[in-house]
Design an enzyme around this catalytic site. Structure first.
Site, mmCIF file in Angstrom:
data_model
loop_
_atom_site.group_PDB
_atom_site.id
_atom_site.type_symbol
_atom_site.label_atom_id
_atom_site.label_comp_id
_atom_site.label_asym_id
_atom_site.label_seq_id
_atom_site.Cartn_x
_atom_site.Cartn_y
_atom_site.Cartn_z
ATOM 1 N N PRO A 9 0.789 -1.232 0.000
ATOM 2 C CA PRO A 9 0.000 0.000 0.000
ATOM 3 C C PRO A 9 0.824 1.287 0.000
ATOM 4 O O PRO A 9 1.822 1.389 0.714
ATOM 5 C CB PRO A 9 -0.835 -0.103 1.286
ATOM 6 C CG PRO A 9 -0.245 -1.210 2.080
ATOM 7 C CD PRO A 9 0.447 -2.120 1.116
ATOM 8 N N ASN A 10 0.382 2.205 -0.837
ATOM 9 C CA ASN A 10 0.921 3.568 -0.958
ATOM 10 C C ASN A 10 2.254 3.670 -1.690
ATOM 11 O O ASN A 10 2.736 4.771 -1.917
ATOM 12 C CB ASN A 10 1.029 4.246 0.428
ATOM 13 C CG ASN A 10 -0.330 4.391 1.085
ATOM 14 O OD1 ASN A 10 -1.241 4.920 0.466
ATOM 15 N ND2 ASN A 10 -0.472 3.904 2.292
ATOM 16 N N ARG A 17 4.958 12.713 -1.748
ATOM 17 C CA ARG A 17 5.210 13.323 -0.430
ATOM 18 C C ARG A 17 6.338 12.574 0.273
ATOM 19 O O ARG A 17 6.759 11.509 -0.160
ATOM 20 C CB ARG A 17 3.937 13.297 0.428
ATOM 21 C CG ARG A 17 2.887 14.288 -0.081
ATOM 22 C CD ARG A 17 1.722 14.385 0.882
ATOM 23 N NE ARG A 17 2.172 14.657 2.231
ATOM 24 C CZ ARG A 17 1.634 14.113 3.319
ATOM 25 N NH1 ARG A 17 0.638 13.261 3.210
ATOM 26 N NH2 ARG A 17 2.089 14.406 4.518
ATOM 27 N N TYR A 22 11.554 8.702 1.576
ATOM 28 C CA TYR A 22 11.524 7.707 0.496
ATOM 29 C C TYR A 22 12.216 8.163 -0.786
ATOM 30 O O TYR A 22 12.248 7.407 -1.762
ATOM 31 C CB TYR A 22 10.066 7.329 0.183
ATOM 32 C CG TYR A 22 9.320 6.805 1.391
ATOM 33 C CD1 TYR A 22 9.718 5.622 2.016
ATOM 34 C CD2 TYR A 22 8.227 7.491 1.932
ATOM 35 C CE1 TYR A 22 9.053 5.135 3.127
ATOM 36 C CE2 TYR A 22 7.548 7.010 3.039
ATOM 37 C CZ TYR A 22 7.969 5.837 3.645
ATOM 38 O OH TYR A 22 7.312 5.357 4.743
ATOM 39 N N ASN A 73 8.036 -5.683 -0.963
ATOM 40 C CA ASN A 73 7.980 -4.599 0.008
ATOM 41 C C ASN A 73 6.511 -4.520 0.430
ATOM 42 O O ASN A 73 5.695 -3.908 -0.262
ATOM 43 C CB ASN A 73 8.442 -3.270 -0.595
ATOM 44 C CG ASN A 73 8.420 -2.155 0.433
ATOM 45 O OD1 ASN A 73 7.857 -2.312 1.518
ATOM 46 N ND2 ASN A 73 9.007 -1.020 0.094
ATOM 47 N N ALA A 76 3.126 -0.953 4.753
ATOM 48 C CA ALA A 76 2.571 -0.971 6.120
ATOM 49 C C ALA A 76 2.127 -2.375 6.549
ATOM 50 O O ALA A 76 2.113 -2.676 7.757
ATOM 51 C CB ALA A 76 1.406 0.003 6.218
ATOM 52 N N GLU A 97 12.768 -9.566 1.387
ATOM 53 C CA GLU A 97 12.003 -8.410 1.869
ATOM 54 C C GLU A 97 12.826 -7.145 1.615
ATOM 55 O O GLU A 97 14.022 -7.132 1.907
ATOM 56 C CB GLU A 97 11.772 -8.586 3.375
ATOM 57 C CG GLU A 97 11.088 -7.411 4.057
ATOM 58 C CD GLU A 97 11.115 -7.540 5.597
ATOM 59 O OE1 GLU A 97 11.968 -8.280 6.133
ATOM 60 O OE2 GLU A 97 10.287 -6.884 6.246
ATOM 61 N N HIS A 99 12.837 -2.782 2.040
ATOM 62 C CA HIS A 99 12.258 -1.515 2.496
ATOM 63 C C HIS A 99 13.136 -0.375 2.005
ATOM 64 O O HIS A 99 14.365 -0.434 2.148
ATOM 65 C CB HIS A 99 12.141 -1.469 4.017
ATOM 66 C CG HIS A 99 11.192 -2.505 4.521
ATOM 67 N ND1 HIS A 99 9.830 -2.368 4.377
ATOM 68 C CD2 HIS A 99 11.412 -3.700 5.100
ATOM 69 C CE1 HIS A 99 9.248 -3.452 4.863
ATOM 70 N NE2 HIS A 99 10.181 -4.276 5.309
ATOM 71 N N ARG A 106 12.932 3.972 12.815
ATOM 72 C CA ARG A 106 11.799 4.921 12.778
ATOM 73 C C ARG A 106 10.892 4.688 13.991
ATOM 74 O O ARG A 106 11.382 4.340 15.063
ATOM 75 C CB ARG A 106 11.074 4.785 11.433
ATOM 76 C CG ARG A 106 11.995 5.132 10.238
ATOM 77 C CD ARG A 106 11.309 4.961 8.914
ATOM 78 N NE ARG A 106 10.127 5.826 8.800
ATOM 79 C CZ ARG A 106 9.223 5.713 7.826
ATOM 80 N NH1 ARG A 106 9.376 4.801 6.878
ATOM 81 N NH2 ARG A 106 8.183 6.522 7.788
HETATM 82 O O1 CA2 Z 1 10.520 1.888 3.822
HETATM 83 C C1 CA2 Z 1 9.667 1.219 3.236
HETATM 84 O O2 CA2 Z 1 9.843 0.763 2.107
HETATM 85 C C2 CA2 Z 1 8.291 0.988 3.878
HETATM 86 O O3 CA2 Z 1 7.898 -0.353 3.570
HETATM 87 C C3 CA2 Z 1 7.357 2.011 3.235
HETATM 88 C C4 CA2 Z 1 5.949 2.023 3.814
HETATM 89 C C5 CA2 Z 1 5.993 2.085 5.354
HETATM 90 O O4 CA2 Z 1 4.693 1.914 5.869
HETATM 91 C C6 CA2 Z 1 6.918 1.012 5.947
HETATM 92 O O5 CA2 Z 1 6.945 1.160 7.351
HETATM 93 C C7 CA2 Z 1 8.312 1.132 5.383
HETATM 94 C C8 CA2 Z 1 5.169 3.236 3.247
HETATM 95 C C9 CA2 Z 1 4.993 3.171 1.735
HETATM 96 C C10 CA2 Z 1 4.876 4.496 1.045
HETATM 97 O O6 CA2 Z 1 4.249 5.504 1.824
HETATM 98 C C11 CA2 Z 1 4.196 6.787 1.338
HETATM 99 C C12 CA2 Z 1 3.975 7.794 2.275
HETATM 100 C C13 CA2 Z 1 3.929 9.103 1.865
HETATM 101 C C14 CA2 Z 1 4.080 9.427 0.529
HETATM 102 C C15 CA2 Z 1 4.287 8.434 -0.393
HETATM 103 C C16 CA2 Z 1 4.351 7.120 0.006
#
Ligand code: CA2
Length: 141
Positions: A9-10, A17, A22, A73, A76, A97, A99, A106
């Protein structure tokens, strides 16, 4: 060698953002970077991104007999899902895996990964390069 690259997700929102966490790259740029490396290594890659846990489980199940390994990956879902590691265990495919950030440095809730114990390796905190490192790990196995 065929590798399935799954993003949770995301991840489709990358570059929009939180570039300080990231990076500035988009999901399209990420898949481009991985594809280039895969070509160099002579590996075939397929990409799947979903915001839905069950769809990710379905995709992992469909990988059985069709792929030689998985890069995932779970985003969340890393910190909440039992169904995703169960599916990885069920198909028995070598899985790495990845990230983009390092969740271990974090918030506390990101320090748990339910996926890590069923993976051959975890690559974290290396930005997009983590995915190409995962490709190398699977290729070398
Ligand atoms: O560091 C990573 O790759 C994560 O898997 C990314 C996830 C986060 O929930 C994990 O804890 C670590 C978040 C994916 C992307 O989230 C965004 C947030 C804001 C803007 C764009 C993407």
């Amino acid at each position: 060698m065929k590798i399935l690259v799954i993003n949770g997700p995301n991840i489709n929102m990358l570059g929009i953002r939180e570039p300080e966490i990231y990076g500035k790259g988009t999901y399209a740029q990420l898949t481009e970077e991985i594809s280039k490396k895969a070509d160099e290594l002579g590996v075939t890659v397929e990409f799947f991104q979903s915001n839905h846990e069950g769809d990710i489980v379905d995709k992992i199940q469909q990988a059985y007999g069709n792929f030689d390994g998985i890069i995932i990956n779970p985003a969340a879902y890393t910190h909440t899902s039992i169904a995703i590691p169960d599916a990885i265990k069920a198909v028995g495919l070598p899985t790495v895996e990845v990230h983009i950030s390092d969740p271990d440095i974090r918030e506390d809730f990101r320090k748990i990964s339910y996926v890590r114990p069923v993976c051959k390796a975890t690559v974290k905190g290396k930005g997009f390069a983590g995915y190409t490192e995962a490709l190398r790990i699977l290729k070398e196995r």
